[in-house]
Design a protein around this motif. Structure first.
Motif, PDB file in Angstrom:
ATOM      1  N   ASP A 181       0.821  -1.203   0.000  1.00 17.95           N
ATOM      2  CA  ASP A 181       0.000   0.000   0.000  1.00 17.95           C
ATOM      3  C   ASP A 181       0.855   1.253   0.000  1.00 17.95           C
ATOM      4  OD1 ASP A 181      -2.225  -1.626   0.134  1.00 17.95           O
ATOM      5  OD2 ASP A 181      -2.257  -1.606   2.335  1.00 17.95           O
ATOM      6  N   LEU A 182       0.278   2.322  -0.518  1.00 15.52           N
ATOM      7  CA  LEU A 182       0.924   3.630  -0.503  1.00 15.52           C
ATOM      8  C   LEU A 182       0.140   4.551   0.416  1.00 15.52           C
ATOM      9  CD1 LEU A 182       1.806   4.373  -4.248  1.00 15.52           C
ATOM     10  CD2 LEU A 182       3.373   3.799  -2.413  1.00 15.52           C
ATOM     11  N   HIS A 237      -7.025   7.003  -3.821  1.00 19.24           N
ATOM     12  CA  HIS A 237      -5.917   7.697  -3.155  1.00 19.24           C
ATOM     13  C   HIS A 237      -4.577   7.209  -3.695  1.00 19.24           C
ATOM     14  CE1 HIS A 237      -3.640   9.640   0.043  1.00 19.24           C
ATOM     15  NE2 HIS A 237      -3.038   8.482   0.273  1.00 19.24           N
ATOM     16  N   THR A 238      -4.407   5.883  -3.768  1.00 16.63           N
ATOM     17  CA  THR A 238      -3.148   5.321  -4.241  1.00 16.63           C
ATOM     18  C   THR A 238      -2.894   5.702  -5.691  1.00 16.63           C
ATOM     19  OG1 THR A 238      -3.420   3.445  -2.736  1.00 16.63           O
ATOM     20  CG2 THR A 238      -1.832   3.193  -4.516  1.00 16.63           C
ATOM     21  N   ALA A 239      -3.944   5.653  -6.515  1.00 15.93           N
ATOM     22  CA  ALA A 239      -3.794   6.012  -7.923  1.00 15.93           C
ATOM     23  C   ALA A 239      -3.335   7.464  -8.071  1.00 15.93           C
ATOM     24  CB  ALA A 239      -5.120   5.795  -8.650  1.00 15.93           C
ATOM     25  N   GLN A 250      -1.685   9.146  -5.880  1.00 13.47           N
ATOM     26  CA  GLN A 250      -0.311   9.236  -5.399  1.00 13.47           C
ATOM     27  C   GLN A 250       0.662   8.850  -6.511  1.00 13.47           C
ATOM     28  OE1 GLN A 250       0.096  10.673  -2.612  1.00 13.47           O
ATOM     29  NE2 GLN A 250      -0.594   9.556  -0.825  1.00 13.47           N
ATOM     30  N   LEU A 251       0.331   7.808  -7.267  1.00 17.62           N
ATOM     31  CA  LEU A 251       1.185   7.385  -8.375  1.00 17.62           C
ATOM     32  C   LEU A 251       1.281   8.473  -9.438  1.00 17.62           C
ATOM     33  CD1 LEU A 251       0.045   3.673  -8.804  1.00 17.62           C
ATOM     34  CD2 LEU A 251       2.247   4.474  -7.943  1.00 17.62           C
ATOM     35  N   LEU A 252       0.162   9.118  -9.719  1.00 13.98           N
ATOM     36  CA  LEU A 252       0.165  10.201 -10.711  1.00 13.98           C
ATOM     37  C   LEU A 252       1.016  11.367 -10.231  1.00 13.98           C
ATOM     38  CD1 LEU A 252      -3.571  10.212 -11.887  1.00 13.98           C
ATOM     39  CD2 LEU A 252      -1.581   9.220 -13.035  1.00 13.98           C
ATOM     40  N   GLN A 253       1.020  11.630  -8.939  1.00 15.47           N
ATOM     41  CA  GLN A 253       1.874  12.692  -8.397  1.00 15.47           C
ATOM     42  C   GLN A 253       3.347  12.370  -8.619  1.00 15.47           C
ATOM     43  OE1 GLN A 253       1.060  13.721  -4.321  1.00 15.47           O
ATOM     44  NE2 GLN A 253      -1.148  13.813  -4.637  1.00 15.47           N
ATOM     45  N   GLY A 295     -12.075   6.146 -12.375  1.00 19.42           N
ATOM     46  CA  GLY A 295     -12.015   7.307 -13.257  1.00 19.42           C
ATOM     47  C   GLY A 295     -10.675   7.987 -13.342  1.00 19.42           C
ATOM     48  N   VAL A 296      -9.595   7.249 -13.130  1.00 20.09           N
ATOM     49  CA  VAL A 296      -8.261   7.840 -13.237  1.00 20.09           C
ATOM     50  C   VAL A 296      -7.857   7.910 -14.701  1.00 20.09           C
ATOM     51  CG1 VAL A 296      -5.822   7.562 -12.648  1.00 20.09           C
ATOM     52  CG2 VAL A 296      -7.581   7.002 -10.975  1.00 20.09           C
ATOM     53  N   ASP A 297      -7.451   9.097 -15.154  1.00 19.12           N
ATOM     54  CA  ASP A 297      -7.089   9.305 -16.555  1.00 19.12           C
ATOM     55  C   ASP A 297      -5.636   8.894 -16.773  1.00 19.12           C
ATOM     56  OD1 ASP A 297      -6.837  10.069 -19.159  1.00 19.12           O
ATOM     57  OD2 ASP A 297      -6.865  12.231 -18.763  1.00 19.12           O
TER      58      ASP A 297
END
Length: 271
Positions: free
Chosen positions: A165-166, A203-205, A207-210, A239-241
């Motif tokens: 987990d992140l 939230h994790t998704a 964080q990865l995009l950041q 809905g993560v682009d």
């Protein structure tokens, strides 16, 4: 009964009590006149300091304790009516001292007093606890860094396998270590491998995009590899682009893409 006059204090009793406390308790009691002359200096706490009771009687506190600027300033303050305290480390002993003015029956200040309590054992325990907490924190950070392995698999390619987990703290550490590694290695590609990630939430998704966004700001190409079908479906559902994110089915595919890009960059241009 209300209205009764309070009895006069038994000064002989108070005097006896004072001396018994001073002789038996691990404290140091001192008194100073308006000029700073030491009127009283006694207490069992003097033993640990290697001093005798009233050894400095009649001497100026400003001469005896020259250099102890903080303590002298607080004695001056007490002679002006101020209350204060400090902690003094004498090596063999640590004393916590309280400073206060002494007033006569009319409320006028005629002297100042200091009462020091030996807190050596308490201070040693506090320092030991602080050292232990510092050690635990260092060990925790080391473990967390071990959980963020950054591998240079090619001359300008770094791979960051993400497992588990992140959270905000771990994401910050990942981002910090990755950016430092990118600057140090001058890599042009950073692969975030999600093979070990079995599930993902919004939230994790994000964080990865950041992390990918920070990588891009350094002029480095960020790739994501190893997205499992369940994770890919989760990305779609929340809905993560990912349209602007370069992805590869496997780490091998991502590495091959990076190597081809590097080869194109290094190939001589035709005139």
């Amino acid at each position: 009964m209300p209205g009764d006059v309070a009895p006069e204090p038994d000064f002989e009793l108070l005097r006896s009590l004072f001396f018994e406390v001073a002789r038996g308790a691990p404290i140091v009691i001192a008194a100073y006149d308006l000029e700073g002359k030491i009127l009283l200096h006694m207490g069992k706490g003097l033993e640990r300091l290697g001093l005798q009771p009233n050894q400095f009687h009649g001497m100026s506190v400003y001469d005896v304790f020259a250099g102890a600027d903080e303590a002298l300033a607080q004695i001056r303050g007490a002679l002006k009516g101020e209350l204060s305290s400090n902690i003094q480390d004498y090596g063999a002993s640590v004393l916590e001292t309280w400073y206060c003015p002494l007033r006569d029956g009319a409320g006028r200040i005629f002297a100042a007093a200091s009462i020091s309590t030996d807190i050596t054992e308490r201070e040693l325990a506090r320092r030991e606890l602080a050292d232990r907490l510092a050690t635990i924190e260092a060990q925790t950070q080391a473990i967390r860094r071990m959980g963020v392995p950054i591998i240079q698999v090619w001359q300008d390619v770094l791979v960051l396998p993400i497992v588990g987990d992140l959270d905000s703290e771990r994401t910050s550490m990942i981002m910090e270590r990755l950016l430092e590694s990118l600057v140090t290695s001058r890599a042009r590609h950073a692969i975030l491998d999600l093979t070990g990630v079995e599930s993902i939430d919004t939230h994790t998704a994000n964080q990865l995009l950041q992390i990918l966004g920070a990588v891009t700001l350094l002029g480095v190409q960020g790739l994501v590899s190893g997205i499992r079908p369940d994770v890919a479906q989760a990305f779609v559902n929340i809905g993560v682009d990912l349209s602007r994110v370069t992805t590869a089915a496997t780490l091998h595919d991502a590495l091959r893409r990076c190597m081809l890009d590097s080869a194109k960059r290094s190939a001589p241009r035709r005139g």
